[in-house]
Structures are given as C-alpha cells and as structure tokens.
Design an enzyme around this catalytic site. Structure first.
Site, PDB file in Angstrom:
ATOM      1  N   ASP A 296       0.812  -1.224   0.000  1.00  0.00           N
ATOM      2  CA  ASP A 296       0.000   0.000   0.000  1.00  0.00           C
ATOM      3  C   ASP A 296       0.841   1.268   0.000  1.00  0.00           C
ATOM      4  OD1 ASP A 296      -1.974  -1.862   0.350  1.00  0.00           O
ATOM      5  OD2 ASP A 296      -2.966  -0.796   1.985  1.00  0.00           O
TER       6      ASP A 296
ATOM      7  N   HIS B 183      -6.128   3.093  -3.904  1.00  0.00           N
ATOM      8  CA  HIS B 183      -6.077   3.291  -2.452  1.00  0.00           C
ATOM      9  C   HIS B 183      -6.377   4.766  -2.122  1.00  0.00           C
ATOM     10  CE1 HIS B 183      -5.071   2.104   1.574  1.00  0.00           C
ATOM     11  NE2 HIS B 183      -3.901   2.703   1.635  1.00  0.00           N
TER      12      HIS B 183
ATOM     13  N   HIS C 268       3.701  -2.224   3.065  1.00  0.00           N
ATOM     14  CA  HIS C 268       3.773  -0.896   2.442  1.00  0.00           C
ATOM     15  C   HIS C 268       5.105  -0.759   1.700  1.00  0.00           C
ATOM     16  CE1 HIS C 268       0.838  -0.632   5.677  1.00  0.00           C
ATOM     17  NE2 HIS C 268       0.275   0.360   4.998  1.00  0.00           N
TER      18      HIS C 268
ATOM     19  N   HIS D  75      -5.145   9.463   0.614  1.00  0.00           N
ATOM     20  CA  HIS D  75      -5.217   8.632   1.817  1.00  0.00           C
ATOM     21  C   HIS D  75      -6.220   9.193   2.826  1.00  0.00           C
ATOM     22  CE1 HIS D  75      -3.842   5.599   4.714  1.00  0.00           C
ATOM     23  NE2 HIS D  75      -3.330   4.997   3.650  1.00  0.00           N
TER      24      HIS D  75
HETATM   25 ZN    ZN Z   1      -2.682   3.112   3.319  1.00  0.00          ZN
END
Ligand code: ZN
Length: 311
Positions: A106, A158, A249, A162
C-alpha cells in the site's frame, strides 16, 4: 582467392550457429508441455475458448471467472485446454499442489523503494498487488506502475490523498477514487481493478456505490509501525496461510529490503505468490462490487459455510 572463400565460409558458419543459439530458447519455450498439477483459473469476467490459437478462429464456448480448467500446453500467448485455446491474459496458471497467497503493498508508488520490491518479485517470478495513492503518481512513479503491469502484478486504488472514508462525505470519497482511477489509467492504460479504502475504513453508503470490490487483509504486518526487516520477515513467514492476503507498504526501506527473503522463505514453504484477483479465481470466489474481502477460501459445502468465509 581461396583464403577469402574460406573466410566467407567461416563467417556463414558462425552466423548460422549464432542464429540457432539465439532462436533455441524461443523455440524451446514456444510450446511447453506442462506438469499434471497445473491448472488455469479464469481471471477475466468471461473468457472465450477458441477452436485454434487465433482470434480469428471460432469461439467454442465462454467460461466464467473462477472456472478451473486442466491445461495441456502453454505457448507464447495461449493455453491449450480440452476444447481449444484460451488467451493467457484471461487466466492464471497455477500449481494445485501448492498453497497460494496474495502479497499487497500500500501507499506507493515510491520513487525510492518500489523498484527494490519489483526486482525481488521478478527474481522469484512472483506477483503482488499494489494499492496506489493517486497523489504519489508522477512521470517517474508512473514508469514503475507500467513495470508492475508488465510483470503481471495488479494495481488497486487506495484513494487520492489517503483520506479517511469514514469522516468525509460519500461524494468526496467517490472523487478520491475517481481522481486516482484517472491518473493510473493515464500511465497504464487501465483502470485499477480493485479498491482498498485507506485504513481499511469505509461507510456502507460508500461501499454500495463502488463498481469494484474492496480488499482488506488477513495478515496485518504493521510494517509501518515497527520498520524492522527481520521482524517483518518473521511475521509474514510465520503467519502465512493458504488464501491469505498480506498487508505491507512499499514506501519503507525496511519493507522493501524484506521482500526478497520473504519470497525465498514462502517459496520454500511451497507457496505461489499471486495477485488478489488471481487468488480469488484460484479459490473460485467471485469478486462482487461493493463487497469487502479479507482472504479467500474455496467455497465448499453449504451456503452457511460460504457466508462465514466471505465478509
Ligand atoms: Zn494506506
């Protein structure tokens, strides 16, 4: 004169050897006989089975997402199945004797660390899913997304900034998704196939409006908190399971550096690393728009059991 003829002959001989050596791998890989454990699972919404390995040949039948087929041979663009031929882009080849897992990354793409992750994936012929943030996409990171696509990796949305989808208006959440769709499409020519809402949070009225699935995770590595490669390697390899979705991530050096050892260990544990959509197809789970998935298990038995596996 004779000397010259000999020289020409040598050149022709050498050239022939070179051409043969260059063509050998192409010829050898052109029509691979496959092991009996190999299957394909359809990853396209509907895949066509053609009578011959050509788009111009007749369509024998259509097969739906998640359908498993025995595969006999693999050529550059086609899988040969019982009734005909299916496009490689419409299915995933997998080994039914192995376990399957989806690694997800991510908050990228990251100009500094995503490349390390891609190099490791390439080395182990593994695939992953990248849940990207729209505002991180520029000409440099756009190239990384193109590479992800070429390697068969999957790209998910995504959000753009954010944002927390529980605290913003539904129309703002839709706008976040739409802006990221547009910028991903600008570089890859393709809209992200999945959504992962930031922090895994979402209100039902936002989910209802989604045209794709929302993908959460079953293995939460908390790599962002610990920033410790050794811990991450241990955590993933000890908590991996068949059908799991792992959250990491690709914006941290400690995560990027851990990917290669993780892939090495998972390969030794008999895993194949596939994308989220491929994992759902392998497990025969149809991805519904507006539904949230955390892992995939084969749908066997009664309906009540199915409900337990999908949430
Ligand atoms: Zn995230």
């Amino acid at each position: 004169m004779e000397k010259r003829a000999k020289k020409v002959k040598n050149v022709v001989y050498l050239a022939t050897v070179c051409v043969l050596l260059m063509c050998w791998p192409i010829w050898a890989s052109g029509n691979k006989k496959l092991s009996e454990n190999l299957r394909i699972a359809v990853t396209a919404e509907t895949a066509k089975v053609y009578s011959h390995a050509s788009d111009n040949s007749a369509v024998v039948k259509n097969v739906a997402f998640g359908k498993q087929l025995q595969v006999k041979q693999s050529s550059k663009n086609w899988y040969s199945v019982d009734d005909g031929y299916i496009h490689k882009t419409d299915a995933v080849l997998y080994d039914m004797s192995k376990k399957h897992i989806a690694l997800t990354f991510d908050d990228g793409p990251s100009e500094t660390h995503t490349e390390t992750v891609l190099d490791a994936l390439e080395k182990y012929e593994a695939k992953a899913t990248f849940m990207v943030i729209g505002q991180n996409i520029n000409s440099a990171t756009g190239e990384l997304m193109k590479r992800e696509q070429t390697m068969g990796c999957e790209i998910g949305n995504h959000s753009y900034s954010h944002a927390n989808f529980k605290t913003i208006l539904p129309e703002e959440a839709q706008e976040e998704l739409q802006k990221t769709d547009e910028v991903v499409e600008e570089y890859t020519g393709k809209k992200p196939t999945l959504i992962r809402t930031p922090f895994g949070l979402c209100e039902n009225n936002v989910l209802c409006g989604m045209d794709r699935s929302n993908i959460c995770w079953s293995v939460d590595t908390e790599d962002w908190k610990y920033k410790d490669s050794e811990r991450l390697i241990r955590y993933v390899t000890e908590n991996a399971s068949d059908g799991a979705i792992v959250l990491m991530h690709d914006i941290y050096k400690t995560t990027a550096q851990a990917v290669e050892p993780i892939l090495k260990e998972l390969t030794e544990q008999n895993y194949e690393m596939v994308t989220v959509t491929e994992l759902s197809a392998i497990k025969g789970v149809n991805l519904e728009a507006g539904e949230t998935y955390r892992f995939f298990q084969e749908e066997t038995g009664t309906e009540s059991e199915e409900e337990e596996t999908l949430f």
